[in-house]
Motif scaffolding. Structure first.
Motif, PDB file in Angstrom:
ATOM      1  N   GLY A  31       0.804  -1.213   0.000  1.00  0.00           N
ATOM      2  CA  GLY A  31       0.000   0.000   0.000  1.00  0.00           C
ATOM      3  C   GLY A  31       0.835   1.260   0.000  1.00  0.00           C
ATOM      4  O   GLY A  31       0.578   2.193  -0.771  1.00  0.00           O
ATOM      5  N   TYR A  32       1.859   1.308   0.847  1.00  0.00           N
ATOM      6  CA  TYR A  32       2.618   2.553   0.911  1.00  0.00           C
ATOM      7  C   TYR A  32       3.556   2.702  -0.283  1.00  0.00           C
ATOM      8  O   TYR A  32       3.868   3.816  -0.702  1.00  0.00           O
ATOM      9  N   HIS A  33       4.006   1.600  -0.887  1.00  0.00           N
ATOM     10  CA  HIS A  33       4.793   1.711  -2.119  1.00  0.00           C
ATOM     11  C   HIS A  33       3.979   2.407  -3.206  1.00  0.00           C
ATOM     12  O   HIS A  33       4.452   3.339  -3.872  1.00  0.00           O
ATOM     13  N   GLN A  34       2.731   1.977  -3.397  1.00  0.00           N
ATOM     14  CA  GLN A  34       1.877   2.582  -4.419  1.00  0.00           C
ATOM     15  C   GLN A  34       1.537   4.021  -4.071  1.00  0.00           C
ATOM     16  O   GLN A  34       1.536   4.902  -4.945  1.00  0.00           O
ATOM     17  N   LEU A  35       1.255   4.270  -2.810  1.00  0.00           N
ATOM     18  CA  LEU A  35       0.930   5.628  -2.375  1.00  0.00           C
ATOM     19  C   LEU A  35       2.070   6.592  -2.688  1.00  0.00           C
ATOM     20  O   LEU A  35       1.863   7.670  -3.267  1.00  0.00           O
ATOM     21  N   LEU A  36       3.295   6.221  -2.332  1.00  0.00           N
ATOM     22  CA  LEU A  36       4.419   7.120  -2.549  1.00  0.00           C
ATOM     23  C   LEU A  36       4.765   7.216  -4.028  1.00  0.00           C
ATOM     24  O   LEU A  36       5.279   8.255  -4.473  1.00  0.00           O
ATOM     25  N   ALA A  37       4.482   6.175  -4.799  1.00  0.00           N
ATOM     26  CA  ALA A  37       4.657   6.278  -6.247  1.00  0.00           C
ATOM     27  C   ALA A  37       3.721   7.339  -6.813  1.00  0.00           C
ATOM     28  O   ALA A  37       4.113   8.137  -7.689  1.00  0.00           O
ATOM     29  N   ASN A  38       2.480   7.371  -6.329  1.00  0.00           N
ATOM     30  CA  ASN A  38       1.542   8.414  -6.764  1.00  0.00           C
ATOM     31  C   ASN A  38       2.062   9.797  -6.403  1.00  0.00           C
ATOM     32  O   ASN A  38       1.945  10.747  -7.187  1.00  0.00           O
ATOM     33  N   VAL A  39       2.630   9.913  -5.203  1.00  0.00           N
ATOM     34  CA  VAL A  39       3.200  11.201  -4.785  1.00  0.00           C
ATOM     35  C   VAL A  39       4.364  11.587  -5.693  1.00  0.00           C
ATOM     36  O   VAL A  39       4.490  12.738  -6.120  1.00  0.00           O
ATOM     37  N   GLY A  40       5.230  10.606  -6.012  1.00  0.00           N
ATOM     38  CA  GLY A  40       6.368  10.893  -6.873  1.00  0.00           C
ATOM     39  C   GLY A  40       5.940  11.391  -8.245  1.00  0.00           C
ATOM     40  O   GLY A  40       6.485  12.382  -8.769  1.00  0.00           O
ATOM     41  N   ASP A  41       4.968  10.730  -8.840  1.00  0.00           N
ATOM     42  CA  ASP A  41       4.469  11.182 -10.151  1.00  0.00           C
ATOM     43  C   ASP A  41       3.847  12.571 -10.050  1.00  0.00           C
ATOM     44  O   ASP A  41       4.013  13.410 -10.954  1.00  0.00           O
ATOM     45  N   PHE A  42       3.138  12.834  -8.974  1.00  0.00           N
ATOM     46  CA  PHE A  42       2.542  14.161  -8.773  1.00  0.00           C
ATOM     47  C   PHE A  42       3.633  15.232  -8.706  1.00  0.00           C
ATOM     48  O   PHE A  42       3.492  16.312  -9.298  1.00  0.00           O
TER      49      PHE A  42
END
Length: 390
Positions: A211-222
């Motif tokens: 869950g947190y891997h995907q969450l932070l990936a979304n933040v990185g793309d943002f």
């Protein structure tokens, strides 16, 4: 046996484990005590003596893991005082390992001073019993945050506990960060946002890895799309590199990321953090470095110590690193970027207050040494009793 008239301070913590935060604590602790008492001889008890000798060639280093009680006692009996800490070492299944050595020191007549300890999670009754039986006899107990004080009290410790602040807040930066980032092929001329991730484990037992891997990936793309930023992952332990790459693997813009790979001293990591424009992270000492660097920061609390730091530093903090916080997290990142001058000024003021509290731990230890081991050529009468501080 060493010189019985020499002031010898032992330091026991999670040192030698190649954790940048723990090594920052040790570096700042040694520097601060040396500044006040140049006559002190240090003995560092390390999990990896070879690593600690390389990092601190001017101190005596002793390995303690897997060493029998009799051999450890030979080193402990030379000490004027054993300093336990700082950092988060009192948690389930781990606390008893440190406290066994502390009890051995006490049985050998060596006083123990706890130095800005971190505690929790601490619910195992065996560890709680060690805390009650051992720290009750310490000369002084200081912890780095209110959360740790509460944890020790809930474990049944009834003696006075003083709250100071993390020793790493006193780490002094240098000016080599730009060259280090260029050597890691971090591009110049773009906004740089640092990110810190960590592994699940005993200190982060509620963390949802996927869950947190995907969450932070979304933040990185943002960050890439919204700010045209380059994302720099700053590992504080070697295993953080693996988790950083796991985050990058979920990103659409993985080419706009760098995962730092070098083995760096704490000051070098701090110097690289100084080159960033924004910091978003999980690791406590990455966030402390961001505060010291004077850049806006967004903590991602996975444990009480990170949430406590966020509150003290006046930074926004979400209460969990989970998928459901994605929208709120992206909104906080956006707001933090837009308000970064004001946020940086606010953080700097709060950091200065915390640095004063961190310095207070060293002052307490120095005062204890002055009572129990007067400075050379000190003509004042020696105290007959070394009374523990309240």
């Amino acid at each position: 046996m060493g010189d019985r008239n020499r002031v010898t301070v032992g330091v026991l913590g999670s040192y030698g484990g190649r954790n940048v935060g723990d090594e920052a604590i040790l570096t700042a602790l040694l520097d601060r005590i040396r500044a006040g008492r140049p006559d002190v001889h240090f003995v560092v008890f390390s999990r990896n003596p070879e690593h600690s000798r390389g990092a601190h060639p001017d101190v005596e280093v002793v390995g303690w893991e897997g060493v029998c009680r009799e051999r450890i006692s030979e080193h402990l009996r030379r000490l004027s005082v054993l300093v336990l800490g700082g950092g988060g070492i009192l948690y389930n299944t781990e606390a008893r390992r440190y406290l066994r050595l502390v009890r051995t020191a006490m049985d050998d007549g060596v006083p123990v001073f706890t130095y800005a300890l971190g505690a929790g999670p601490l619910t195992d009754e065996a560890d709680c019993a060690w805390v009650r039986a051992t720290l009750s006899d310490a000369a002084e107990v200081t912890v780095r945050d209110e959360e740790s004080k509460l944890v020790l009290e809930e474990a049944g410790l009834t003696r006075p506990i003083s709250v100071t602040a993390d020793p790493a807040l006193l780490l002094r930066p240098g000016d080599g960060g730009e060259a280090l980032l260029r050597a890691e092929a971090v591009p110049a001329g773009l906004p740089l946002v640092g990110m810190s991730v960590r592994e699940p484990g005993r200190a982060a037992e509620h963390l949802d890895e996927e869950g947190y891997h995907q969450l932070l990936a979304n933040v990185g793309d943002f960050l890439v799309h919204r700010l045209d930023a380059h994302v720099v992952f700053v590992p504080m332990e070697r295993d953080d590199i693996r988790h950083a790459h796991a985050v990058v693997s979920h990103m659409a813009d993985a080419d706009r990321c760098t995962v730092l790979r070098g083995a760096y001293r704490p000051q070098e990591v701090l110097d690289m953090v100084k080159q960033l424009d924004l910091a978003i992270g999980m690791r406590l000492h990455f966030l402390i470095f961001a505060a010291l660097a004077g850049i806006p920061l967004l903590p991602l609390p996975y444990a009480g110590k990170v949430f406590d730091f966020a509150q003290q530093i006046g930074a926004p903090a979400l209460r969990g690193v989970v998928r459901e916080t994605a929208g709120l997290l992206l909104a906080e990142v956006d707001r933090l970027w837009d308000e970064r001058p004001a946020r940086a000024a606010h953080t700097a003021a709060r950091t200065a207050v915390m640095q004063m509290r961190a310095a207070g731990t060293a002052e307490r230890l120095l005062a204890y040494l002055d009572r129990t081991a007067p400075r050379p050529h000190d003509d004042s009468p020696e105290p007959t009793v070394a009374s523990p501080a309240g």
